[in-house]
Design a protein around this motif. Structure first.
Motif, short mmCIF file in Angstrom:
data_model
loop_
_atom_site.label_atom_id
_atom_site.label_comp_id
_atom_site.label_asym_id
_atom_site.label_seq_id
_atom_site.Cartn_x
_atom_site.Cartn_y
_atom_site.Cartn_z
N TRP A 12 0.98 -1.17 -0.04
CA TRP A 12 -0.16 0.17 0.07
C TRP A 12 0.74 1.27 0.07
O TRP A 12 0.85 2.02 -0.91
CB TRP A 12 -1.01 0.07 1.26
N ASP A 51 -2.20 -5.17 -1.69
CA ASP A 51 -3.26 -4.43 -1.04
C ASP A 51 -4.23 -3.87 -1.93
O ASP A 51 -4.42 -4.44 -3.07
CB ASP A 51 -2.50 -3.26 -0.11
N ASP A 52 -4.94 -3.09 -1.75
CA ASP A 52 -6.12 -2.42 -2.59
C ASP A 52 -5.80 -2.21 -3.92
O ASP A 52 -4.55 -1.77 -4.32
CB ASP A 52 -6.67 -1.23 -2.10
N TRP A 110 -5.90 -7.98 -0.16
CA TRP A 110 -6.64 -7.42 0.41
C TRP A 110 -8.08 -7.35 0.04
O TRP A 110 -8.15 -7.62 -1.13
CB TRP A 110 -6.29 -5.77 0.23
N ARG A 157 -15.78 8.12 1.23
CA ARG A 157 -14.82 7.57 0.40
C ARG A 157 -15.44 7.02 -0.78
O ARG A 157 -15.09 5.84 -1.30
CB ARG A 157 -14.03 6.29 1.15
N LYS A 213 -5.96 -9.42 4.26
CA LYS A 213 -6.28 -8.12 4.90
C LYS A 213 -7.65 -7.70 4.69
O LYS A 213 -8.16 -7.57 3.69
CB LYS A 213 -5.09 -7.01 4.34
N ASP A 248 -10.37 -5.14 5.13
CA ASP A 248 -10.53 -3.80 5.58
C ASP A 248 -11.96 -3.43 5.46
O ASP A 248 -13.02 -4.07 5.23
CB ASP A 248 -9.89 -2.95 4.14
N ASN A 284 -13.69 0.64 5.39
CA ASN A 284 -13.40 1.83 5.27
C ASN A 284 -14.46 2.97 5.56
O ASN A 284 -14.00 4.17 5.36
CB ASN A 284 -12.57 2.24 3.91
N CYS A 341 -9.02 -4.67 9.55
CA CYS A 341 -8.31 -3.26 9.59
C CYS A 341 -9.49 -2.54 9.23
O CYS A 341 -10.81 -3.12 8.75
CB CYS A 341 -7.55 -3.10 8.23
N ALA A 348 -9.82 1.23 7.93
CA ALA A 348 -9.07 2.73 7.53
C ALA A 348 -7.79 2.80 8.52
O ALA A 348 -8.02 4.05 9.39
CB ALA A 348 -10.16 3.77 7.55
N GLY A 349 -7.35 1.77 8.86
CA GLY A 349 -6.39 1.97 10.02
C GLY A 349 -6.97 1.08 11.28
O GLY A 349 -7.46 -0.02 10.95
N TRP A 367 -4.53 -4.10 11.77
CA TRP A 367 -3.82 -3.08 11.45
C TRP A 367 -4.06 -1.92 12.39
O TRP A 367 -5.23 -1.41 12.37
CB TRP A 367 -3.91 -2.88 10.02
N ASP A 369 -3.18 3.77 10.27
CA ASP A 369 -2.64 4.31 8.97
C ASP A 369 -1.54 5.36 9.08
O ASP A 369 -0.66 5.87 8.17
CB ASP A 369 -3.79 4.96 7.78
N GLU A 403 6.12 -1.82 4.74
CA GLU A 403 5.17 -1.14 3.96
C GLU A 403 5.79 -0.06 3.32
O GLU A 403 5.61 1.23 3.57
CB GLU A 403 4.01 -0.77 4.86
C1 DGJ Z 1 -7.31 1.62 4.59
C2 DGJ Z 1 -6.21 0.95 5.23
O1 DGJ Z 1 -5.85 1.16 6.48
C3 DGJ Z 1 -4.81 0.95 4.34
O2 DGJ Z 1 -3.90 0.32 5.04
C4 DGJ Z 1 -5.08 0.37 2.87
O3 DGJ Z 1 -5.25 -0.90 2.95
C5 DGJ Z 1 -6.26 1.21 2.31
N1 DGJ Z 1 -7.36 1.13 3.17
C6 DGJ Z 1 -6.50 0.53 0.98
O4 DGJ Z 1 -7.79 1.12 0.46
#
Ligand code: DGJ
Length: 750
Positions: free
Chosen positions: A343, A373-374, A416, A449, A482, A484, A486, A532, A534-535, A551, A554, A604
């Motif tokens: 990422w 990742d994404d 991801w 987002r 991972k 996520d 978000n 995870c 968004a962190g 995670w 961020d 990372e």
């Molecule tokens: C939020 C995560 O916290 C980041 O590490 C990363 O994976 C992004 N999303 C990807 O969109």
């Protein structure tokens, strides 16, 4: 034995070797809370429950007013296990149940109880929970019946001497012939006889996920809560209640940790005579539940840890329990991986060649897992589209080729995903707009987002996502995921729910998520899952039940991240805290590696661009990982300096056998030369230990009482990992005779 019931005085005593909890069933069948605190072998219920208030506030004409054993019982001021709602007690209430007559008066009175060796039967308990085994706990189940309605309440108390904790939850059962509405459902109530406490909670926002905030109690209702339906940076579901004079090593502290990933609330109400009522519950702002006749609903579980030895002791109790009885068995494979995530190095800008070079370079640096990742799936080149279209973007990346290449050199690949989401600009949305969580008739739901959440309350949606994920993970050999999340929930009133059930959406959403996680982890038991949001926006025990690591943030700049990790360390074991070395400006690779070492440890950044010098440090730390990271995974954690009170961040971790210890230190606020000593904690005082900072050998009590002397000039953010290792007495004596030169020149700090 951890539970005793004294039938004559109707007193329950739940205890561990350092904690006691007493409950009394009074003459009117109210459950009175007598005591919670340091172990107490006996209690005088009259003396502890005495309150000189308007004691008869509750009595109607049919009840005698006599100066009997419950003379001091007062609806206004007694401490309850289950306070009534709508009766004489006007403090906050744990349960509010409304019958069809729209009258929510709720008054649960003792009916019966059961004491079980071992945990309660959880076959119908659908939320994540402590995986207690027989021998870990005894369970008290008290059944109460509402004074007005045929509604029953079961209170569960799992008391564990082995882990030194009490786990609380409850269940409402509708035995009426009508529907009832559960408007408030608590996991626990705890009434305390004083109010000289402050709340230590974790708050934050994206990029600064976790900061310690301290809130003194006052007479207003203090609510530490979240209403985002997950992704709640703004208050974590783990908190501590500390006596005003308590510190990291001394004084009375309670730790509370809810096993739930959606909307919760802790309410603190100090009453007119300065007693404190704490209620931990589903957040009633976004929760309501309709129960048909003969249906029931459970609350989530809350772990309660108590200590008179400060916050570090609370961390020990919680960390041990979480490691041994909450984290999934995939925690065993955590140690096998040093990962690098794409990422921060590449964002969406990668292709087959770039990832293959990353795999090759990682291999050279002794890293064995590359996480894509994404951006690997159909149409996804920015955050504006494609969530839901879980098919490999073969124009961008030949995933089969990447995996085959990785396997050929003994490397692993991770991916991801963000399963609970849907982009309006996606094939999934174009084909199934009804899969998105949008209320009836709403044209412009809030985008965050550029995305919406799926309606996880619907089984067909969960089925669809599970099948889509299976399609990927059945066809590609992936070792790590991972997961996520978000955005948070808005306008969350599912179109698929009956009108009277709209306020069940957030609760049902997380049930859908847990169902998906259950199915995923059962089908792919060998995939290491890292959640995870968004962190670290969904950092809680509900998620840790499925994924042994989350995670953490961020924010990978060590300046802020050190205090983020410090805050998370209080409640969560270090092995659960996702931590990577990135390319942010502050600090050297060494400084960054020192901090990441005290989490899951990984990288990372675009490692292909590292200088040769930095690569040497990478190899050095990967080697240190192999030698010593087990201490971080399994050891006892001790905070040394609270970064809000000093210019440093420092902690140490000691292996259970006390033979190995790792110390973390960071010059957090740019101090230069100063007299500084790091007093290490938890060593054996009369054993000899070698330390890697001065290469000397001292006794444990020297490290603990004098400390490591770091009174040297120091760059801003200078960081160190110090290894302290027990050596046997003979070697120590020899070493001290031959090598140690008191007053002589020391080796430089590492
Ligand atoms: C939020 C995560 O916290 C980041 O590490 C990363 O994976 C992004 N999303 C990807 O969109």
């Amino acid at each position: 034995m951890s539970i005793e019931f004294e039938a004559k005085r109707k007193i329950f005593h739940l205890f561990t070797n350092d904690y006691s909890y007493y409950i009394h069933v009074n003459k009117y069948n109210y459950l009175i809370h007598l005591y919670s605190g340091a172990y107490l072998s006996d209690i005088s219920k009259e003396r502890v429950s005495e309150r000189h208030m308007e004691r008869y506030a509750f009595l109607n004409e049919n009840k005698e007013e006599t100066q009997d054993e419950d003379y001091y019982f007062s609806m206004i001021a007694s401490q309850f296990e289950v306070a009534p709602f709508g009766k004489g007690d006007k403090r906050n209430a744990p349960f509010i149940i409304e019958g069809e007559n729209n009258t929510p008066i709720t008054n649960f009175l003792y009916d019966s109880h059961k004491i079980i060796k071992g945990p309660a039967n959880k076959s119908d308990f659908i939320l994540p929970h402590v995986r207690f085994e027989n021998g870990d706990v005894e369970t008290l189940i008290i059944t109460l019946k509402d004074e007005y309605k045929d509604v029953y309440l079961e209170l569960y108390y799992e008391i564990s001497d082995k882990y030194g904790v009490l786990v609380r939850y409850s269940r409402i059962i509708n035995k009426t012939s009508e529907k009832i509405k559960v408007e408030k459902l608590a996991s626990f109530e705890l009434d305390l006889p004083s109010s000289d406490y402050n709340i230590l909670c974790l708050k934050g926002t994206w990029g600064n996920d976790t900061e310690v905030e301290r809130i003194p109690l006052n007479h207003s209702l203090t609510k530490i809560s979240d209403n985002h339906g997950g992704r709640g940076f703004y208050y974590n579901p783990s908190i501590a209640l500390m006596k005003n004079d308590a510190t990291i090593d001394n004084g009375e502290v309670y730790g509370f940790s809810m096993i739930y990933s959606s909307d919760f609330s802790y309410e603190f109400k100090v009453d007119e005579i300065d007693q404190t009522r704490i209620i931990g519950a589903f957040n009633d702002e976004t929760f309501e539940y309709l129960l048909n006749p003969s249906e029931s609903i459970y609350s989530f579980e809350t772990i309660i840890a108590h200590s008179i030895n400060g916050l570090n002791d609370i961390s020990h109790k919680l960390h041990d329990l979480i490691r041994e009885r909450i984290l999934p068995s995939t925690q065993k494979i955590q140690k096998d991986y040093i990962l690098i995530n794409s990422w921060e190095g590449y964002l969406y800008d990668f292709d087959t060649e770039k990832i293959i070079s990353l795999v090759d370079e990682a291999k050279k640096c002794d890293i064995n897992l590359v996480v894509i990742d994404d951006g690997w799936f159909k149409g996804r080149n920015s955050d504006t589209s494609s969530l839901g279209d879980w098919e490999v973007n073969t124009d961008k990346i030949d995933l089969k080729k990447v995996i085959d290449h990785a396997k050929s050199i003994n490397m692993k690949i991770g991916l991801w995903v963000e399963p609970e989401m849907i982009s309006p600009n996606s094939d999934l949305f174009r084909n199934h707009p009804e899969f998105a969580l949008i209320p009836d008739g709403y044209k412009y739901p809030t985008l965050f987002r550029h995305q919406l959440t799926l309606d996880m309350t619907k089984k067909e949606v969960v089925d669809h996502v599970f099948n889509a994920l299976s399609n990927i993970f059945d066809n590609y050999s992936i070792d790590y995921v991972k997961w996520d999340f978000n955005r948070y929930l808005t306008e969350s009133y599912s179109a698929s729910l009956d009108v009277e059930r709209k306020k069940e959406t957030n609760y049902r959403f997380i049930l859908g998520t847990y169902d998906l996680l259950n199915r995923f982890t059962s089908k792919y038991p060998n995939i290491l899952l890292e959640t995870c949001s968004a962190g670290g926006g969904r950092f809680d025990l509900g998620m840790l039940y499925y994924s042994p690591q989350i995670w953490a943030s961020d924010e990978t700049d060590i300046a802020l991240r050190a205090s983020i990790q410090y805050a998370k360390n209080i409640f969560y074991p270090l092995r659960s805290i996702g931590a990577h070395i990135s390319d942010r400006k502050i600090g050297s690779i060494t400084d960054k590696a020192c901090l990441a070492f005290f989490g899951t440890f990984g990288y990372e950044l675009d490692i292909t661009k590292l200088s040769e010098e930095d690569k040497k440090q990478v190899l050095f730390f990967n080697d240190l990982y192999k030698q010593f990271h087990h201490v971080v995974l399994e050891g006892d954690y001790y905070a040394i300096f609270d970064p809000s009170k000093t210019n440093y961040v420092a902690w140490n971790v000691v292996s259970k056998n006390k033979k190995e210890c790792l110390v973390y230190f960071m010059n957090y606020r740019k101090e230069q030369t100063k007299s500084r000593f790091i007093k290490v904690k938890g060593l054996r005082k009369d054993k000899y230990y070698f330390n890697s900072i001065t290469n000397d050998i001292y006794k444990g009590d020297f490290y603990m009482n004098v400390g490591l002397n770091v009174s040297c000039p120091m760059d801003p953010y200078f960081s160190a990992v110090v290894v302290i290792k027990e050596v046997d007495d003979v070697r120590a004596t020899l070493y001290r005779k031959t090598k140690q030169v008191d007053g002589g020149k020391r080796d430089k700090l590492m």
